[in-house]
Design a protein around this motif. Structure first.
Motif, mmCIF file in Angstrom:
data_model
loop_
_atom_site.group_PDB
_atom_site.id
_atom_site.type_symbol
_atom_site.label_atom_id
_atom_site.label_comp_id
_atom_site.label_asym_id
_atom_site.label_seq_id
_atom_site.Cartn_x
_atom_site.Cartn_y
_atom_site.Cartn_z
ATOM 1 N N UNK A 62 -28.768 -17.640 -0.219
ATOM 2 C CA UNK A 62 -29.351 -17.763 1.334
ATOM 3 C C UNK A 62 -28.508 -17.174 2.155
ATOM 4 N N UNK A 63 -28.883 -16.710 2.682
ATOM 5 C CA UNK A 63 -27.844 -15.712 4.357
ATOM 6 C C UNK A 63 -26.961 -14.740 3.563
ATOM 7 N N UNK A 64 -26.789 -14.554 2.537
ATOM 8 C CA UNK A 64 -26.518 -13.347 1.514
ATOM 9 C C UNK A 64 -26.575 -12.839 0.643
ATOM 10 N N UNK A 65 -25.834 -12.343 -0.157
ATOM 11 C CA UNK A 65 -26.203 -11.101 -1.623
ATOM 12 C C UNK A 65 -24.744 -10.595 -1.525
ATOM 13 N N UNK A 66 -25.137 -11.217 -2.904
ATOM 14 C CA UNK A 66 -23.274 -10.619 -3.617
ATOM 15 C C UNK A 66 -23.636 -9.314 -4.444
ATOM 16 N N UNK A 67 -22.851 -7.880 -5.053
ATOM 17 C CA UNK A 67 -22.344 -7.446 -6.611
ATOM 18 C C UNK A 67 -22.482 -8.897 -7.615
ATOM 19 N N UNK A 68 -22.734 -9.397 -8.207
ATOM 20 C CA UNK A 68 -22.047 -10.066 -9.342
ATOM 21 C C UNK A 68 -21.822 -9.395 -10.221
ATOM 22 N N UNK A 109 -21.453 -22.039 -0.963
ATOM 23 C CA UNK A 109 -22.136 -22.214 -0.396
ATOM 24 C C UNK A 109 -22.363 -23.534 0.679
ATOM 25 N N UNK A 110 -22.346 -23.586 2.022
ATOM 26 C CA UNK A 110 -22.170 -24.912 2.639
ATOM 27 C C UNK A 110 -24.014 -25.555 2.509
ATOM 28 N N UNK A 111 -24.582 -27.064 3.208
ATOM 29 C CA UNK A 111 -25.076 -27.351 2.852
ATOM 30 C C UNK A 111 -26.086 -26.278 4.421
ATOM 31 N N UNK A 112 -25.214 -26.135 5.454
ATOM 32 C CA UNK A 112 -26.131 -25.210 5.934
ATOM 33 C C UNK A 112 -26.321 -23.920 5.517
ATOM 34 N N UNK A 113 -26.202 -23.798 5.310
ATOM 35 C CA UNK A 113 -25.768 -22.035 4.663
ATOM 36 C C UNK A 113 -27.489 -22.334 3.519
ATOM 37 N N UNK A 114 -27.641 -23.410 3.159
ATOM 38 C CA UNK A 114 -28.599 -23.127 2.409
ATOM 39 C C UNK A 114 -29.893 -23.510 3.208
ATOM 40 N N UNK A 115 -30.111 -23.247 4.635
ATOM 41 C CA UNK A 115 -31.601 -23.319 4.832
ATOM 42 C C UNK A 115 -31.760 -21.976 5.420
ATOM 43 N N UNK A 116 -30.665 -20.966 5.306
ATOM 44 C CA UNK A 116 -31.171 -19.846 6.490
ATOM 45 C C UNK A 116 -31.684 -18.868 5.198
ATOM 46 N N UNK A 117 -32.639 -18.402 5.274
ATOM 47 C CA UNK A 117 -33.224 -17.089 4.572
ATOM 48 C C UNK A 117 -32.330 -16.612 3.473
ATOM 49 N N UNK A 118 -32.868 -15.766 2.708
ATOM 50 C CA UNK A 118 -32.815 -15.347 1.139
ATOM 51 C C UNK A 118 -32.053 -14.114 1.313
ATOM 52 N N UNK A 119 -30.977 -14.074 1.310
ATOM 53 C CA UNK A 119 -30.714 -12.282 1.436
ATOM 54 C C UNK A 119 -30.917 -11.259 0.531
ATOM 55 N N UNK A 120 -32.317 -11.702 0.490
ATOM 56 C CA UNK A 120 -33.415 -10.712 -0.794
ATOM 57 C C UNK A 120 -33.160 -9.284 -0.839
#
Lengths: 346, 449
Positions: A62-68, A109-120
């Motif tokens: 949610x809210x970000x995308x990462x190279x794993x 991830x914090x609680x607020x971040x979980x609500x943000x749209x997915x970083x697809x």
């Protein structure tokens, strides 16, 4: 499989959706941990298929995308712990890196971040940039090196559990077109939730397969049978292809997904209801059009159908005669003016 | 020998006999248009550079000074740097607000007269034209996904409709596919062909552009009436005519282009022919409202709101049913979202309820023009960045640790450390990704929009 292939996997790691998915009220629940163990087996299978196969794993949080994980970056030895005689070292490296980075990201991830749209979108564009970089490096490198670094069959596999985000319509479409340009195939594996309109279009436009899993507990089987073979081989294997493709679009005004929209003839913006002024290009539309469209919104517009003969060349006739039917639209109710005149009534 | 060389002969005589500075003056008068200019540039560039260098010459005059060898004596780094700089410059070029036509309608008129059998272009003018026309159509549809192309041939004094107006590149290519059907013969007739093109476009709605592109190899035209009347009609119908001539400039061709706002060019060789043709691909700027009688309000009048439906595509494994357009039993097809009738192909109008059915990806191809990605700022130094990320945010390539001082890099918008920062999300990107994001993806990986 005589050529090496590159696979970029995009994992949808939305905690909310995975929580819903894992609930036992679902007919076939799948928890994140069992998903990951099946996925790692698939990723290991990909790297084991051929030595030169490359892999990159992106996570959409949610809210970000990462190279794993990417097979080109080196991994520090200390992370791996003591060597284990029973595991193949590259597999262990892959598994450990992916698990570790997923864990790190989820804890951040914090609680607020979980609500943000997915970083697809971010993950998708990053995957494209990564493929662009590796393939352009291969093409500019000297001939000796290019053979091994070349990515003949780059493809992206999106494993999705979240519903569509209509706000991301334009970026997703832009990414799809750039994937087409790079000749990247996009496969979609939809585990949970309703069918995704945009991802259906993505796989349709890039020639990949969109598979909605009826039995998500058989994930590994789906993955190995449908997504492991590179696109070149799939014609021979009769991989399940997608059923219907929904070409619906998201409107610009309310971000609704619509099947009948109102389109500005200047900038092609889509609206879900007739608007007096285009919000994108500030074009004012004739008031008559608005009245007519508003009046005819539920039923069909009164276009004069009699003028179109059903000839033996329907494809081209329908195109040729399709556009002139716009003319009555612009001129008002029923009265057809000569379309080529500039001095049509305001 | 093709007659197109004749125009050059008296010019080239003067090259030999007259002194250099006199020659410059003479050439200054002689270069009017077309290839006299280009030829003058190639043969006389040195003497001209002293007087008043052309803009393109000025750019490259001292290019060898900017190239520097690295320690190993290789030029690779310098060349890559130059390329990157060029791409960056193109990216930063101010995007002037031009109104361009998105929905284009084009009639491609091919000269199929006997003069196309000339072999001054390899293998023949005709074969080369067919080859380039195919590439043109493919590229054209790539850049104008909403456009439609029709094909008209000029042969034996008449215009022949080789392909109906179609929005499907495959249909258009099929019209040009069979070479033997287009075998050149007889005289061309510009008037007949233009009239045919004009009549097939006269019914089009006002918000779409109407264009004619003529590939013309002959030096004559064999017309039944006064071609200037046709020209006037075209001006009235706002049809833009562009001509790519393969032989030489003809007054009437030049007039057709100038008066309708099109482009005219004479191909000097195979490569130039392709360049001229491909220059016609990008959507033209819509003609300024000034030229219209009604002024600015006329442009608004032509704008309209259209009702469109986005269909569902059925796969070829679905149970077969009759389509409404051909009444054929088929599996695949598109379902009208309003009346659920099955049509064979999009874009089209539903034969049952009249709704315009388009595939939404077609529309979406133009959206990156509407919402461009903001230009990234070149990062000059990392002094005021507290925690610089070690890798590119998009492709995860490692950034160079030390700045490589390069002359003049700062003023051209190049970052000395190879970092470009998005003004919105403040992530750093490498040079490759900067260009890739702005040229291809049109979507910032950091902000996701």
């Amino acid at each position: 499989m005589d050529k090496a292939s590159h696979l970029s996997v995009i994992l949808d790691l939305s905690p909310v959706q995975w929580h819903l998915f894992g609930q036992s009220t679902n007919p076939f629940p799948l928890s994140l941990s069992s998903f990951l163990s099946q996925l790692l087996a698939f990723l290991n299978a990909h790297t084991a298929c051929k030595d030169e196969n490359t892999l990159a794993v992106f996570g959409a949080f949610p809210g970000k995308s990462v190279l794993l994980f990417s097979s080109t970056t080196g991994i520090s030895e200390g992370d791996l712990g003591p060597a284990d005689a029973n595991t193949y070292r590259p597999f262990k490296m892959l598994d450990a890196t992916i698990m570790k980075s997923i864990l790190e990201e989820l804890e951040e991830l914090s609680g607020a971040q979980e609500e943000s749209p997915l970083g697809l979108v971010g993950a998708l564009t990053k995957a494209l940039c990564y493929i662009n970089r590796t393939s352009s490096a291969a093409s500019s490198a000297p001939a000796a090196r290019s053979e091994e670094t070349n990515l003949p069959d780059p493809r992206i596999l999106i494993i999705s559990v979240s519903p569509d985000q209509p706000s991301a319509y334009i970026p997703i479409m832009n990414s799809i077109f750039s994937a087409q340009k790079l000749k990247v195939t996009i496969d979609v594996c939809k585990l949970f939730g309703s069918d995704s309109v945009f991802l259906q279009q993505a796989s349709h436009l890039t020639g990949g397969s969109y598979i909605f899993l009826e039995r998500p507990d058989a994930l590994l089987q789906y993955l190995t049978m449908s997504f492991l073979p590179p696109p070149a081989l799939r014609q021979l294997l009769s991989v399940p292809t997608q059923d219907k493709v929904d070409f619906r679009a998201a409107c610009f005004c309310h971000k609704n997904i619509v099947d009948v929209g109102f389109v500005c003839s200047v900038c092609l913006s889509i609206f879900c209801q007739p608007v007096p002024v285009c919000s994108t290009c500030r074009t004012k539309f004739p008031i008559k059009t608005l009245q007519r469209l508003n009046a005819s919104k539920p039923p069909a517009p009164t276009a004069n159908r009699a003028a179109i003969p059903a000839t033996s060349l329907p494809r081209s006739t329908s195109i040729g005669s399709g556009t002139p039917r716009l003319t009555p639209l612009s001129n008002g109710n029923g009265t057809v003016h000569p379309p080529s005149q500039n001095g049509t009534p305001r | 020998m093709p007659p197109r060389r004749i125009t050059n002969i008296d010019d080239s005589d003067s090259d030999i006999s007259i002194l250099d500075d006199v020659d410059i003056e003479a050439r200054g008068k002689a270069k009017g248009k077309g290839k006299a200019v280009d030829r003058g540039q190639s043969s006389k560039s040195k003497s001209k550079a002293k007087e008043q260098p052309y803009a393109w010459e000025a750019t490259y005059t001292r290019s060898w000074d900017t190239v520097q060898e690295d320690e190993a004596g290789s030029l690779q780094g310098a060349v890559e740097d130059l390329i990157a700089r060029g791409r960056r410059r193109r990216l930063l070029a101010p995007a002037a607000a031009i109104r361009r036509t998105i929905i284009r309608h084009l009639i491609l008129i091919l000269d199929l007269s006997a003069s196309m059998l000339d072999r001054d272009m390899r293998p023949t003018r005709f074969d080369l034209m067919l080859q380039y026309a195919r590439e043109f159509v493919t590229e054209w549809f790539d850049q104008n996904p909403l456009g439609q192309i029709g094909i008209v041939g000029m042969r034996s004094g008449v215009g022949e409709r080789a392909g109906e107006m179609s929005g499907n590149p495959q249909d258009v290519l099929r019209a040009m596919h069979e070479r033997h059907k287009l075998e050149p013969a007889g005289e061309p007739s510009l008037q007949n062909a233009i009239e045919m093109a004009r009549s097939s476009m006269s019914h089009l709605p006002t918000h779409s552009s109407r264009e004619i592109v003529i590939i013309f190899g002959s030096l004559t035209t064999c017309d039944p009436g006064n071609i200037h009347d046709t020209l006037d009609e075209c001006i009235k119908d706002k049809i833009r005519i562009s001509v790519v001539a393969l032989a030489a400039e003809m007054k009437i061709c030049r007039d057709l282009c100038d008066k309708t706002g099109g482009q005219f060019g004479v191909a000097m060789n195979e490569g130039h022919f392709k360049d001229l043709l491909f220059e016609l691909i990008p959507p033209p700027a819509q003609r300024a409202a000034v030229s219209r009688a009604a002024g600015a309000s006329a442009t608004n009048l032509s704008a309209d709101l259209m009702m469109m439906g986005f269909p569902t595509r059925l796969p070829n494994t679905s149970p077969p049913s009759l389509c409404v357009c051909h009444s054929e039993l088929k599996s695949e097809g598109f379902l009208c979202p309003r009346c659920a009738a099955k049509v064979c192909d999009v874009p089209t109008d539903c034969d049952i309820c009249g709704l315009m059915i388009v595939s939404s990806p077609h529309l979406a191809r133009s959206y990156h023009h509407l919402f461009p990605v903001k230009a990234y700022k070149a990062v000059e130094s990392l002094v005021d960045t507290p925690n610089p990320s070690p890798t590119c945010h998009a492709c995860s390539v490692n950034f160079a640790d030390v700045a490589l001082p390069k002359p003049g890099s700062a003023m051209e918008g190049m970052s000395p450390i190879g970092r470009y920062r998005c003004p919105d999300c403040h992530h750093d990107f490498c040079t490759d990704c900067d260009v890739f994001v702005h040229d291809v993806v049109h979507c910032c990986p950091g902000c996701g929009k």
